[in-house]
Motif scaffolding. Sequence first.
Motif, PDB file in Angstrom:
ATOM      1  N   HIS A 178       0.721   5.640   0.712  1.00 58.08           N
ATOM      2  CA  HIS A 178       0.003   6.791   1.238  1.00 58.08           C
ATOM      3  C   HIS A 178       0.887   8.020   1.051  1.00 58.08           C
ATOM      4  O   HIS A 178       2.080   7.990   1.381  1.00 58.08           O
ATOM      5  CB  HIS A 178      -0.308   6.591   2.722  1.00 58.08           C
ATOM      6  N   GLU A 228       3.148  -2.537   4.164  1.00 58.82           N
ATOM      7  CA  GLU A 228       2.031  -3.413   4.498  1.00 58.82           C
ATOM      8  C   GLU A 228       1.497  -3.076   5.885  1.00 58.82           C
ATOM      9  O   GLU A 228       2.209  -2.572   6.732  1.00 58.82           O
ATOM     10  CB  GLU A 228       2.494  -4.878   4.483  1.00 58.82           C
ATOM     11  N   ASP A 229       0.220  -3.414   6.095  1.00 64.62           N
ATOM     12  CA  ASP A 229      -0.419  -3.215   7.403  1.00 64.62           C
ATOM     13  C   ASP A 229       0.179  -4.153   8.449  1.00 64.62           C
ATOM     14  O   ASP A 229       0.718  -5.163   8.186  1.00 64.62           O
ATOM     15  CB  ASP A 229      -1.916  -3.480   7.337  1.00 64.62           C
ATOM     16  N   LYS A 276       1.921   7.375  12.678  1.00 64.26           N
ATOM     17  CA  LYS A 276       1.010   6.752  13.644  1.00 64.26           C
ATOM     18  C   LYS A 276      -0.439   6.786  13.169  1.00 64.26           C
ATOM     19  O   LYS A 276      -1.223   5.888  13.478  1.00 64.26           O
ATOM     20  CB  LYS A 276       1.117   7.452  14.999  1.00 64.26           C
ATOM     21  N   ASN A 300      -1.430   6.385  10.222  1.00 65.26           N
ATOM     22  CA  ASN A 300      -1.520   5.604   8.990  1.00 65.26           C
ATOM     23  C   ASN A 300      -1.555   4.113   9.323  1.00 65.26           C
ATOM     24  O   ASN A 300      -0.859   3.671  10.237  1.00 65.26           O
ATOM     25  CB  ASN A 300      -0.301   5.928   8.121  1.00 65.26           C
ATOM     26  N   PRO A 301      -2.321   3.333   8.559  1.00 62.73           N
ATOM     27  CA  PRO A 301      -2.381   1.896   8.852  1.00 62.73           C
ATOM     28  C   PRO A 301      -1.143   1.098   8.418  1.00 62.73           C
ATOM     29  O   PRO A 301      -0.975  -0.042   8.836  1.00 62.73           O
ATOM     30  CB  PRO A 301      -3.623   1.430   8.085  1.00 62.73           C
ATOM     31  N   ILE A 302      -0.278   1.672   7.605  1.00 62.38           N
ATOM     32  CA  ILE A 302       0.917   0.957   7.162  1.00 62.38           C
ATOM     33  C   ILE A 302       1.863   0.818   8.356  1.00 62.38           C
ATOM     34  O   ILE A 302       2.225   1.792   9.002  1.00 62.38           O
ATOM     35  CB  ILE A 302       1.596   1.684   5.983  1.00 62.38           C
ATOM     36  N   ARG A 303       2.244  -0.416   8.664  1.00 63.24           N
ATOM     37  CA  ARG A 303       3.055  -0.702   9.850  1.00 63.24           C
ATOM     38  C   ARG A 303       4.490  -1.099   9.516  1.00 63.24           C
ATOM     39  O   ARG A 303       5.380  -0.953  10.347  1.00 63.24           O
ATOM     40  CB  ARG A 303       2.426  -1.845  10.670  1.00 63.24           C
ATOM     41  N   GLY A 361       5.222   0.094  12.806  1.00 60.97           N
ATOM     42  CA  GLY A 361       4.669   1.439  12.903  1.00 60.97           C
ATOM     43  C   GLY A 361       5.617   2.486  13.446  1.00 60.97           C
ATOM     44  O   GLY A 361       5.196   3.599  13.753  1.00 60.97           O
ATOM     45  N   ARG A 407       0.838  -1.188   0.000  1.00 60.28           N
ATOM     46  CA  ARG A 407       0.000   0.000   0.000  1.00 60.28           C
ATOM     47  C   ARG A 407       0.877   1.244   0.000  1.00 60.28           C
ATOM     48  O   ARG A 407       2.012   1.216   0.481  1.00 60.28           O
ATOM     49  CB  ARG A 407      -0.887   0.013   1.239  1.00 60.28           C
TER      50      ARG A 407
END
Length: 142
Positions: free
Chosen positions: A4, A141-142, A30, A32-35, A110, A2
């Motif tokens: 952003h 990736e999440d 923080k 954002n869902p991408i970890r 994250g 992903r």
Amino acid sequence: MRFHCESLTIPTSAPIQIIDVTERVRDLLKANPIRNGHLILASSHTTAFVALNERETMLQQDMLDFLARVAPPGAGYRHDRDPVDGRPNAHSHLIGLFMNASEIIPVADGELMLGGWQSVFFIELDGPREARKLRIQIAGED
């Protein structure tokens, strides 16, 4: 994978200025869902840059003094005779030859994977300016 993209708007108040944006970048990460992946920081300017370095008051003053000595303003640069934007800023462009317009920082769980002494700096070389842009892309990736 992903992606952003976001921008930070950074006002500057001095001709040469080092601005710590580490916490602002962490806050964007923080939210954002991408970890896991990486974060790219890119200045949108030819006289403002990004750097990773130590945040320590005396060192930052040394950095400012050094940058002012590298290419002092008003030293008879050709670009200053008829600058396209009315700013005699050849010294800013010349100092920028030694700097990075972008940086890549790994992201794990994250968190920015910075060294223990590293901070993220936006470096103004042609201020003051009302609104500089720092582009940020988070990929992973999440």
